[in-house]
Design a protein around this motif. Structure first.
Motif, PDB file in Angstrom:
ATOM      1  N   ALA A 234       0.837  -1.209   0.000  1.00 39.32           N
ATOM      2  CA  ALA A 234       0.000   0.000   0.000  1.00 39.32           C
ATOM      3  C   ALA A 234       0.864   1.247   0.000  1.00 39.32           C
ATOM      4  CB  ALA A 234      -0.935  -0.002   1.215  1.00 39.32           C
ATOM      5  N   LEU A 235       1.968   1.215   0.737  1.00 36.18           N
ATOM      6  CA  LEU A 235       2.882   2.354   0.764  1.00 36.18           C
ATOM      7  C   LEU A 235       3.456   2.607  -0.626  1.00 36.18           C
ATOM      8  CD1 LEU A 235       4.495   4.492   2.303  1.00 36.18           C
ATOM      9  CD2 LEU A 235       6.184   2.732   2.839  1.00 36.18           C
ATOM     10  N   GLY A 236       3.731   1.549  -1.363  1.00 33.04           N
ATOM     11  CA  GLY A 236       4.225   1.706  -2.728  1.00 33.04           C
ATOM     12  C   GLY A 236       3.230   2.446  -3.608  1.00 33.04           C
ATOM     13  N   LEU A 237       1.944   2.156  -3.436  1.00 26.38           N
ATOM     14  CA  LEU A 237       0.924   2.873  -4.203  1.00 26.38           C
ATOM     15  C   LEU A 237       0.880   4.347  -3.820  1.00 26.38           C
ATOM     16  CD1 LEU A 237      -2.067   0.337  -4.170  1.00 26.38           C
ATOM     17  CD2 LEU A 237      -0.454   0.803  -6.036  1.00 26.38           C
ATOM     18  N   ILE A 238       1.016   4.638  -2.530  1.00 27.71           N
ATOM     19  CA  ILE A 238       1.012   6.031  -2.075  1.00 27.71           C
ATOM     20  C   ILE A 238       2.214   6.779  -2.636  1.00 27.71           C
ATOM     21  CG2 ILE A 238       1.253   7.510  -0.038  1.00 27.71           C
ATOM     22  CD1 ILE A 238      -1.527   6.399  -0.349  1.00 27.71           C
ATOM     23  N   GLU A 239       3.368   6.127  -2.668  1.00 24.90           N
ATOM     24  CA  GLU A 239       4.555   6.769  -3.236  1.00 24.90           C
ATOM     25  C   GLU A 239       4.365   7.029  -4.725  1.00 24.90           C
ATOM     26  OE1 GLU A 239       7.643   4.060  -2.120  1.00 24.90           O
ATOM     27  OE2 GLU A 239       8.015   5.072  -0.206  1.00 24.90           O
ATOM     28  N   ALA A 240       3.758   6.078  -5.440  1.00 24.58           N
ATOM     29  CA  ALA A 240       3.479   6.284  -6.861  1.00 24.58           C
ATOM     30  C   ALA A 240       2.500   7.435  -7.051  1.00 24.58           C
ATOM     31  CB  ALA A 240       2.919   4.999  -7.470  1.00 24.58           C
TER      32      ALA A 240
END
Length: 249
Positions: A234-240
């Motif tokens: 989920a953090l990866g999506l937020i960073e994207a």
């Protein structure tokens, strides 16, 4: 202004470092090893699904809404993450506030063997695992759904995230399911140290109180590290999302 997000890499994973510090695993995974293993974990049908997700031409109704909604999605993620962590940590100190899952209370009798000494603490940890898995899965899905509606690029990233998640889910479940067994080994070792302390002259009550406190500190640190690891997709999506969002200088 959007709150800064933590930067986490495989080599600095809190979960890997914590398990290594507890001496229950000597796992060291390089970037090359991780890439090779990832390829082994994804079979041919999964590869087709990922390829389709990457090539998909998606129609996005809210393409112009990226700047308006990205900060809200990020703040909701950070708020939900904070709430999750606070609830998990509060469970180790039930007197600090209401909590559904509670750290085992002090038994009137000191456990006579390692199995009796570990059982309630392992049960507590496994209950926490099930709770955070459900909450983080929901947060991940909400983040993916909200982000996918903001731009074609984000929709493609979210489609790949969904396909990759499905492909790696069985392996991920096995990895996290192995953590209680590693914790059990550590608690068994600590109970052995308790027995050594008693043989050396410490009173059983004092030695067990110290051991129980060590159980709590290490279980708490391990759970926090596991929460961080589970939040990474989920953090990866937020960073994207934040990379895609235009920011004012």
């Amino acid at each position: 202004m959007t709150q800064a997000l933590p930067q986490v890499s495989l080599g600095s994973s809190r979960l890997v470092r914590f398990l290594s510090d507890l001496a229950v695993t000597d796992t060291q995974v390089s970037h090359r090893q991780f890439t090779e293993r990832l390829g082994q974990w994804i079979d041919f049908s999964d590869s087709i699904t990922l390829s389709d997700a990457h090539a998909r031409d998606l129609e996005i109704e809210d393409d112009a809404a990226l700047a308006d909604f990205s900060d809200g999605i990020t703040q909701e993620f950070l708020r939900a993450r904070s709430t999750l962590i606070q609830a998990a940590m509060r469970s180790f100190f039930p007197s600090s506030g209401p909590t559904r899952i509670k750290w085992p209370t002090q038994e009137s009798e000191i456990p006579k063997d390692a199995e009796a000494a570990m059982a309630p603490y392992l049960k507590f940890y496994q209950s926490q695992q099930m709770d955070i898995e459900t909450k983080i899965r929901g947060l991940h899905l909400r983040t993916r759904e909200a982000s996918s509606a903001l731009s074609t690029k984000l929709a493609r990233i979210c489609a790949i995230d969904a396909a990759l998640g499905d492909a790696l889910a069985p392996r991920s479940r096995r990895f996290f399911a192995a953590i209680p067994a590693l914790l059990q080994s550590r608690l068994e070792f600590l109970f052995g140290e308790y027995q050594v302390a008693v043989e050396a002259g410490s009173t059983p009550a004092d030695a067990w109180a110290n051991t129980r406190e060590q159980y709590r500190r290490e279980s708490q640190g391990l759970l926090l590290a596991e929460i961080e690891a589970r939040l990474l997709p989920a953090l990866g999506l937020i960073e994207a999302l934040n990379e895609e969002t235009p920011h004012e200088d």
